[in-house]
Design an enzyme around this catalytic site. Structure first.
Site, PDB file in Angstrom:
ATOM      1  N   LYS A  43      63.183  18.203  24.711  1.00 50.33           N
ATOM      2  CA  LYS A  43      62.320  19.106  23.342  1.00 50.33           C
ATOM      3  C   LYS A  43      61.964  18.186  22.451  1.00 50.33           C
ATOM      4  CE  LYS A  43      64.788  22.012  26.568  1.00 50.33           C
ATOM      5  NZ  LYS A  43      63.726  23.430  27.546  1.00 50.33           N
ATOM      6  N   ASP A  47      76.287  20.292  25.606  1.00 54.54           N
ATOM      7  CA  ASP A  47      75.106  19.749  25.976  1.00 54.54           C
ATOM      8  C   ASP A  47      73.977  20.078  24.778  1.00 54.54           C
ATOM      9  OD1 ASP A  47      72.754  20.284  26.908  1.00 54.54           O
ATOM     10  OD2 ASP A  47      73.090  22.097  28.393  1.00 54.54           O
ATOM     11  N   ALA A  82      70.763  19.705  23.600  1.00 51.21           N
ATOM     12  CA  ALA A  82      68.980  19.812  24.455  1.00 51.21           C
ATOM     13  C   ALA A  82      68.348  19.884  23.357  1.00 51.21           C
ATOM     14  CB  ALA A  82      69.135  20.783  25.115  1.00 51.21           C
ATOM     15  N   TRP A 128      73.034  29.295  28.912  1.00 46.17           N
ATOM     16  CA  TRP A 128      71.774  29.198  29.664  1.00 46.17           C
ATOM     17  C   TRP A 128      72.554  28.941  30.951  1.00 46.17           C
ATOM     18  CZ3 TRP A 128      70.262  23.815  32.404  1.00 46.17           C
ATOM     19  CH2 TRP A 128      68.933  23.188  32.684  1.00 46.17           C
TER      20      TRP A 128
HETATM   21  C1  LMR Z   1      65.001  27.190  28.645  1.00 48.12           C
HETATM   22  O1  LMR Z   1      65.812  27.453  28.388  1.00 48.12           O
HETATM   23  O2  LMR Z   1      63.698  28.437  28.783  1.00 48.12           O
HETATM   24  C2  LMR Z   1      64.474  25.654  29.469  1.00 48.12           C
HETATM   25  O3  LMR Z   1      66.010  24.789  29.045  1.00 48.12           O
HETATM   26  C3  LMR Z   1      64.122  24.900  30.057  1.00 48.12           C
HETATM   27  C4  LMR Z   1      64.479  25.290  31.884  1.00 48.12           C
HETATM   28  O4  LMR Z   1      64.586  24.935  32.368  1.00 48.12           O
HETATM   29  O5  LMR Z   1      64.900  26.611  31.507  1.00 48.12           O
END
Ligand code: LMR
Length: 394
Positions: A243, A208, A210, A127
């Site tokens: 989510k 993590d 999510a 991410w």
């Molecule tokens: C994403 O990866 O799109 C989500 O986790 C929202 C974000 O805050 O980036």
């Protein structure tokens, strides 16, 4: 003084949200930010959440502060959802945080409190905000191999090979399930291998999670993490409710830190409280309270699980449909990985030029690394996307 400020790099995911909004075309598909959308393109409030919110509104008599770690009932409910009975609760310190991102940030802060020289290992890719936060904190990190771009699957041999440099006192960041951005996940056997490796090196896992419930099911998605946490002396976990409870803007997350023994817990808990106090004092309560209400009321919990399961199955259905449409259009099984990926995202292996071409020619918005949010599709837009991919991707 403010004149000294330099403009900061835009977050790619949030920038894409704006580009999509500004596009005047009628035919456009938003596969960007990780927000669940139903077939009508709406992000509804889940039924159980709406009911719980009403109940909280009716029964709440004060908005006074709760506690630096948030409501202990929230920590207990979410801890049980994530960890099941894999770990003795007496070892788990926890603090509510503003969303999963807050938990990630506080987790990094915790690592630094425990070891000034901590080195963090992150999957490549991960991410983007993981990297952004680490850089912002000046926290040294190394990326480990994770994804095979050619096959769009986990390169597990590559991963274990590039983790060879991990030392005792380092931290290895893992995605609990539904890897963001790739959609390619470790099998339970691979989790077991990673667990053995961490036990041998003495590095601490930081998981993590999510998207629990978006992949193979609530328990299935936590199985790897539960195995790891049950086998290792210490584990740190950042959990998000954004989510799976759909409470994005309420900022509802939990940082958990599992100590080796009950005796270590008070100091760990005190550190989590202290870190909250330094950064924002008391964590937000509203979302946490609603989630607690859902998790502790049998009827609400059953209804929430039911709706979450429908969300999960709808994404799986879209994956199957897209893989099938692509099989027909490309006369190959090249994109079958889309049906095997899990969670909200798939990284499909298109080049940045191809991603841009799909945006310009077909109004399809995916992140520049070719991550797409499956939930941005519906059964009518899947063929349009399949056509765009088949015509664009070499
Ligand atoms: C994403 O990866 O799109 C989500 O986790 C929202 C974000 O805050 O980036």
């Amino acid at each position: 003084m403010l004149g000294n400020l330099k403009s900061q790099p835009a977050d790619k995911i949030l920038e894409l949200m704006q580009l999509y909004k500004d596009d005047p075309r009628e035919q456009k598909i938003d596969l960007g930010v990780g927000v669940y959308k139903n077939a009508k393109g709406e992000t509804p409030i889940m039924r159980a959440i709406k009911t719980a919110e009403k109940q909280v509104w009716e029964s709440q008599t004060s908005k006074s502060y709760v506690g630096l770690a948030g409501d202990p009932a929230f920590a207990a409910a979410l801890r049980d959802l994530v960890l099941g009975d894999s770990v003795d609760a007496g070892r788990v310190a926890a603090a509510a945080t503003p969303g999963g991102t807050g938990a990630v940030r506080q987790g990094f802060e915790l690592l630094r409190q425990a070891n000034r020289d901590v080195h963090v290992w992150v999957s490549s890719p991960t991410w983007p905000n993981h990297l952004s936060i680490l850089k912002f904190m000046g926290q040294p990190f190394t990326e480990y191999r994770y994804f095979d771009e050619a096959t769009c699957t986990v390169d597990f041999d590559g991963m274990m090979d590039s983790l060879k440099g991990v030392k005792a006192g380092d931290a290895v960041l893992l995605h609990g399930c539904c890897h963001n951005p790739t959609g390619a996940n470790l099998t339970l056997d691979q989790w077991k291998t990673v667990t053995e490796f961490l036990a041998k090196t003495g590095a601490v896992p930081f998981v993590d999670i999510a998207y629990q419930g978006f992949g193979d099911g609530l328990d299935e998605d936590a199985a790897g993490l539960r195995h790891l946490a049950s086998a290792l002396p210490e584990t740190i976990i950042a959990a998000s409710c954004s989510k799976n409870f759909g409470v994005y803007r309420e900022r509802t997350g939990l940082l958990m830190a599992i100590s080796e023994s009950d005796a270590d817990k008070p100091v760990t808990q005190g550190t989590l409280n202290y870190l909250n106090r330094q950064n924002y004092s008391f964590p937000p309560d509203h979302g946490a309270r609603i989630v607690t209400q859902v998790l502790t009321d049998d009827a609400l919990r059953a209804d929430w699980k039911d709706e979450l399961e429908n969300v999960r199955l709808s994404m799986l259905g879209l994956r199957e449909q897209l893989a099938k449409e692509l099989r027909e259009r490309t006369n190959s099984d090249r994109f079958d990985f889309i049906a095997r990926h899990r969670g909200m995202f798939s990284r499909i292996g298109a080049s940045p030029e191809e991603v841009l071409k799909m945006r310009e020619q077909f109004g399809i918005y995916m992140v520049g690394d070719s991550r797409m949010n499956i939930a941005g599709l519906n059964s009518e837009t899947v063929p349009l996307l399949a056509e765009a991919i088949a015509r664009t991707c070499k």
